[in-house]
Motif scaffolding. Sequence first.
Motif, PDB file in Angstrom:
ATOM      1  N   CYS A   1      12.994 -17.185  25.130  1.00 18.41           N
ATOM      2  CA  CYS A   1      12.150 -16.808  26.270  1.00 18.41           C
ATOM      3  C   CYS A   1      12.923 -16.061  27.363  1.00 18.41           C
ATOM      4  O   CYS A   1      12.328 -15.582  28.324  1.00 18.41           O
ATOM      5  CB  CYS A   1      11.492 -18.051  26.870  1.00 18.41           C
TER       6      CYS A   1
ATOM      7  N   SER B   1      10.349 -21.369  17.616  1.00 19.14           N
ATOM      8  CA  SER B   1       9.593 -20.399  18.418  1.00 19.14           C
ATOM      9  C   SER B   1       8.511 -19.734  17.581  1.00 19.14           C
ATOM     10  O   SER B   1       7.365 -19.602  18.021  1.00 19.14           O
ATOM     11  CB  SER B   1      10.513 -19.345  19.028  1.00 19.14           C
TER      12      SER B   1
ATOM     13  N   LEU C   1       4.648 -20.149  18.510  1.00 18.62           N
ATOM     14  CA  LEU C   1       3.891 -18.974  18.981  1.00 18.62           C
ATOM     15  C   LEU C   1       2.779 -18.607  18.003  1.00 18.62           C
ATOM     16  O   LEU C   1       1.690 -18.181  18.407  1.00 18.62           O
ATOM     17  CB  LEU C   1       4.843 -17.787  19.167  1.00 18.62           C
TER      18      LEU C   1
ATOM     19  N   LEU D   1       4.497 -14.549  24.037  1.00 16.11           N
ATOM     20  CA  LEU D   1       5.955 -14.511  24.257  1.00 16.11           C
ATOM     21  C   LEU D   1       6.259 -13.709  25.521  1.00 16.11           C
ATOM     22  O   LEU D   1       7.115 -14.093  26.332  1.00 16.11           O
ATOM     23  CB  LEU D   1       6.654 -13.900  23.029  1.00 16.11           C
TER      24      LEU D   1
END
Length: 501
Positions: A225, A447, A451, A476
């Motif tokens: 991130c 991730s 996501l 994201l």
Amino acid sequence: MSVSLLEIAQLRELEEKYARILGPDVLMQRAGKAAAEYIRELHPETCTVTVICGPGNNGGDGYVCAKILSELGYQVSVVNVGGKTPKTEQAKEALAAWEATGATIYTDPYDTPKAQIVVDALFGIGQTRALVGEYLDAAMWFNERRALHVSLDIPTGLDSQTGNWVGGRAGCRADATITFLSGKPGLYTSIGKDACGEVQVENLGISIPLTKINLTEVKDFKHVCASRTKNTSKADYGRVGVIGGGKGTVGAALIAARSALYMGAGRVYVELVEEKMDLDPSVPELMFRDKLDLSEMDAVVIGCGLGFSEKAKARFIECLQSDAALVIDADALTMVAGDEELLSLVTHRRAHTVITPHNAEAARILGYPLEEITADRLNRALDLSVLTGAVTVLKGAGTIVCQRSSISWINPTGTPALATAGSGDTLSGMIAAMFAQRYELMDCVLSAVYLHGLAAEGCDSGILASDIAPTAAEFLQALRDSYREHFHPLRERTDPVSWED
Ligand SMILES: NC(=O)C1=CN([C@@H]2O[C@H](COP(=O)(O)OP(=O)(O)OC[C@H]3O[C@@H](n4cnc5c(N)ncnc54)[C@H](OP(=O)(O)O)[C@@H]3O)[C@@H](O)[C@H]2O)[C@@H](O)CC1
Ligand SMILES: Nc1ncnc2c1ncn2[C@@H]1O[C@H](COP(=O)(O)OP(=O)(O)O)[C@@H](O)[C@H]1O
Ligand SMILES: [K+]
């Protein structure tokens, strides 16, 4: 850090420890109070409530909750289901305290007046066998009410470890569950995803130890991130190769490849083993090669629509022998099942390796019937990591990610909108894109899985698999904006994620 999910033995240990430190009934008093406060938050206006209590401490929590709600002005009916004496001292005391108010105690919920809120305090983590008799009737009564359904600790009937019904017998289905001390794995996977409704974790003022089972949070992949460095080029974001293209299933490889582009890979190449294509007109950014130079790839996805030809298998072996990070999906997973040579090559890989089976593929690889996978997805995911040495992504409602080191994560995002052809191909491409960008192993996997699920949140109809990655990329972006806001020294901190531990 992630949210710890405790297993029954760990909960029991904490319970005993704090009973000694605080006194035997303090946790029950706190649990009942927390439940009453939670119900007040859900329905601040006082109204009619019926609490159904079982014979153990879960029932005890129910009696305490009922008394506090009554003191807050709610009109509460209490059912001691079956009319038996509670089995523990604390629950007996809690029942006695309710009795001391002079209120009627029902033994059959069907005798109670209509209620706007119904509370399930029948069984918690101590339910050891399938519901029968008056307890089963009470669970059915609960489900039939047109009311707000709240479960205490876990919905009665649910196995807090596996997320399946105890003994295969369906129990309570809640709109909201307040769970005590810590989350439990079964609340976040399989049937638990439907049975719990909204889940609120209440730690009862106790510090919860770190554990080997976690619920994934954004902070678990916060390096993904962080903003990208400005002085970079596509070389910094790596090369992804997607190998697929069995007869008639070119689409799967294309979906995986597109997804890798959307998630930020520098370059994405496609190799089709049985089919021929030089251009994808709707995504001309993709590059096609008759045969990829594996030594040039940072990450490779193999298996999506690959087929089972000799050529496909030979190519799979070359991938296994390469130094690229490898995402093994779909047909490649099926090839591994029962093939000792392939399995041994998977086990001996030096580069990062991720396998992404759904339940049926997991069953094939482990040589178990499907029911053994669904009965305990957490442990079967671990079996797969031990067998293959790879990171396992056991897909489904509450996808499980686990490593051979026995650390596991349950992914909280995702909806049935993902249950559509090509959605797994998308996930594979997304994971590979993260590898190409050179994030750490678990950052990549957690991730991408998170996501991918987030992209389907709020969607209760249908989505195209091809639309998942673009939406995930928007999420994201929002996370990176939030992260930048938070850590920028000159900006105000208004971000929705609390980034620091
Ligand atoms: N952990 C903590 O720190 C805290 C825990 N707290 C609360 O305690 C709950 C756990 O309490 P618990 O151990 O008394 O278990 P619970 O689920 O109420 O009932 C077990 C009893 O039911 C029985 N029984 C089982 N299955 C049955 C069946 N099908 N049909 C009929 N009977 C059946 C079983 O009998 P047995 O199997 O021994 O024959 C046993 O007597 C927990 O979920 C939470 O709400 C909080 O108060 C505070 C902090
Ligand atoms: N009910 C569900 N809730 C959440 N996610 C789901 C659900 N059903 C499927 N998924 C997700 O959708 C994807 C489906 O993958 P897969 O079965 O391999 O599809 P395909 O082979 O068509 O690409 C997985 O990531 C899985 O976790
Ligand atoms: K319960």
